[in-house]
Design an enzyme around this catalytic site. Structure first.
Site, PDB file in Angstrom:
ATOM      1  NE  ARG A 142     -54.387  34.234  14.763  1.00 39.95           N
ATOM      2  CZ  ARG A 142     -54.383  32.991  14.340  1.00 39.95           C
ATOM      3  NH1 ARG A 142     -55.120  32.647  13.308  1.00 39.95           N
ATOM      4  NH2 ARG A 142     -53.658  32.076  14.950  1.00 39.95           N
ATOM      5  N   GLY A 143     -56.941  40.394  13.436  1.00 34.67           N
ATOM      6  CA  GLY A 143     -58.111  41.255  13.424  1.00 34.67           C
ATOM      7  C   GLY A 143     -57.705  42.695  13.217  1.00 34.67           C
ATOM      8  CB  ALA A 144     -58.956  45.261  10.853  1.00 30.80           C
ATOM      9  NE  ARG A 185     -51.515  40.144   7.859  1.00 28.24           N
ATOM     10  CZ  ARG A 185     -52.510  39.524   8.525  1.00 28.24           C
ATOM     11  NH1 ARG A 185     -52.435  39.423   9.832  1.00 28.24           N
ATOM     12  NH2 ARG A 185     -53.547  39.028   7.895  1.00 28.24           N
ATOM     13  CD  GLN A 234     -57.689  33.236  10.522  1.00 28.67           C
ATOM     14  OE1 GLN A 234     -57.991  32.236   9.867  1.00 28.67           O
ATOM     15  NE2 GLN A 234     -57.098  34.272   9.971  1.00 28.67           N
ATOM     16  CG  ASP A 289     -59.217  42.290   7.637  1.00 31.92           C
ATOM     17  OD1 ASP A 289     -58.250  42.316   8.421  1.00 31.92           O
ATOM     18  OD2 ASP A 289     -60.045  41.365   7.612  1.00 31.92           O
ATOM     19  CG  ASN A 299     -64.065  39.589   6.656  1.00 37.85           C
ATOM     20  OD1 ASN A 299     -63.429  40.158   7.538  1.00 37.85           O
ATOM     21  ND2 ASN A 299     -64.794  38.522   6.891  1.00 37.85           N
ATOM     22  CE  LYS A 300     -58.337  35.850   7.471  1.00 38.48           C
ATOM     23  NZ  LYS A 300     -56.886  36.033   7.297  1.00 38.48           N
TER      24      LYS A 300
END
Length: 362
Positions: free
Chosen positions: A53-55, A90, A201, A241, A251-252
């Protein structure tokens, strides 16, 4: 980052055997479990299923996934198939597209016989550059955090959302890089960690902060506003992201609400991200594609049972309608500053162009 005193990256490459090892983040925070990735389909699954996870980490994993794929088929058709498959995993994190495009530009001109070795070298360069960029973000962010007034005693109380730390990158983190730098520099720091439903997360953030020894407190997402209103938050710092050319930030999901609460309470709202997260081809955040994830993520709560085994509890009937957007967009007007490896700047087209003049399209 150190795990039990051992410097550790989230991704281990083994060029000689054409495989990589990743941390299965779906098993955290209950178990630290490494997974071996040795095929294109396994790399795509790791990204799609959020084992990584995470860009920045998604981008690095995709680069290695392409290198792995070329071991099976290094001709033009194999390169194109791997590129397309990984790109579809994604849609929101621009680092994925950036890393794959960089790999394509490096590999496509080469004869097929030279592509595999070149792919592993280029993927390693992407991973190493991510680590260096994150360290620089930490230094620039620390300078800003030193200037933040402390509202509740001597401790610098920060808040973050989702996970933008070591686990979201190859090493070092984006939003957490300044936090680690502040802690290591001896600043008294405490972090409010929002759980970040529905994938939680925030639990990963709490886990890695504990590994580093940073004082922190986990909160429900909806508790953020009252903590700000009570003066118990000095600044909010998040990752991203994708950042559009005008400074809008994807972002999230839930980030936008925190930015609104910061604006209402006069609290700085910082976004930390490296150059690959900036999308200068996208004029503003209206055009950022927001990933809609499957409803099961919302219908079920995951954890461990009384025997310590992974378990899922269904919280909604199957027929209940569910919307599950994974990201939201925070308009640039709510962002105090964007922190990159080159320094910090206002969230505006002019400021971003000044920081990255080579990206000028005029």
């Amino acid at each position: 980052m150190n795990i039990d005193g051992t410097p550790t990256r989230t991704l281990r490459a083994h060029p000689g055997t054409r495989v990589i090892d990743i941390i299965d983040q779906t098993r955290l925070p209950h178990a630290l479990h490494w997974v071996r990735v040795g095929t294109l389909d396994e790399a795509a699954h790791a990204i799609r299923a959020m084992q990584v996870r995470g860009a920045p980490l998604i981008g690095a994993t995709a680069a290695y996934g392409l290198a792995i794929a070329l071991g099976a088929a290094a001709d033009d058709a194999g390169l194109e198939h791997a590129f397309d498959l990984l790109l579809r995993t994604r849609p929101t994190a621009v680092n994925l597209q950036w890393a794959l495009t960089r790999m394509w530009q490096r590999l496509q001109p080469l004869p097929p016989g030279e592509r595999v070795e070149a792919a592993w070298r280029e993927a390693a360069a992407i991973a190493d550059e991510d680590v260096a960029q994150n360290l620089a973000i930490g230094r620039h962010g620390l300078r800003l955090l030193r200037q933040v007034p402390r509202r509740h005693g001597s401790v610098l109380n920060l808040m973050t959302h989702c996970n933008a730390g070591w686990l979201a990158t190859v090493d070092g983190g984006t939003a957490l890089a300044p936090v680690y730098a502040a802690y290591d520099a001896g600043l008294p720091v405490h972090v409010w960690v929002s759980e970040t439903r529905p994938r939680n997360q925030g639990l990963l953030t709490a886990w890695e902060l504990a590994q580093h020894g940073v004082p922190h407190t986990l909160i429900a997402d909806n508790a953020a506003g009252i903590l700000m209103r009570e003066g118990r938050v000095d600044a909010v710092i998040v990752g991203a992201d994708r950042i559009a050319a005008n400074g809008d930030v994807a972002n999230k999901v839930g980030t936008y609400l925190k930015a609104l609460a910061c604006a209402d309470n006069g609290i700085p709202f910082y976004v930390a991200a490296p150059r690959p997260t900036l999308d200068f081809d996208l004029t503003d955040g209206r055009y950022i594609r927001i990933e809609e994830r499957e409803a099961g993520e919302f219908r079920h709560v995951h954890g461990i049972d009384a025997h310590g085994q992974p378990s899922a509890l269904q919280q909604l009937p199957d027929g209940e309608a569910v919307a599950n957007p994974a990201f939201d967009v925070t308009p640039a007007r709510l962002v105090t500053a964007i922190i990159t490896e080159r320094g910090d700047c206002p969230a505006s087209p002019a400021a971003l162009q000044a920081l990255y003049p080579e990206e000028s399209h005029g």
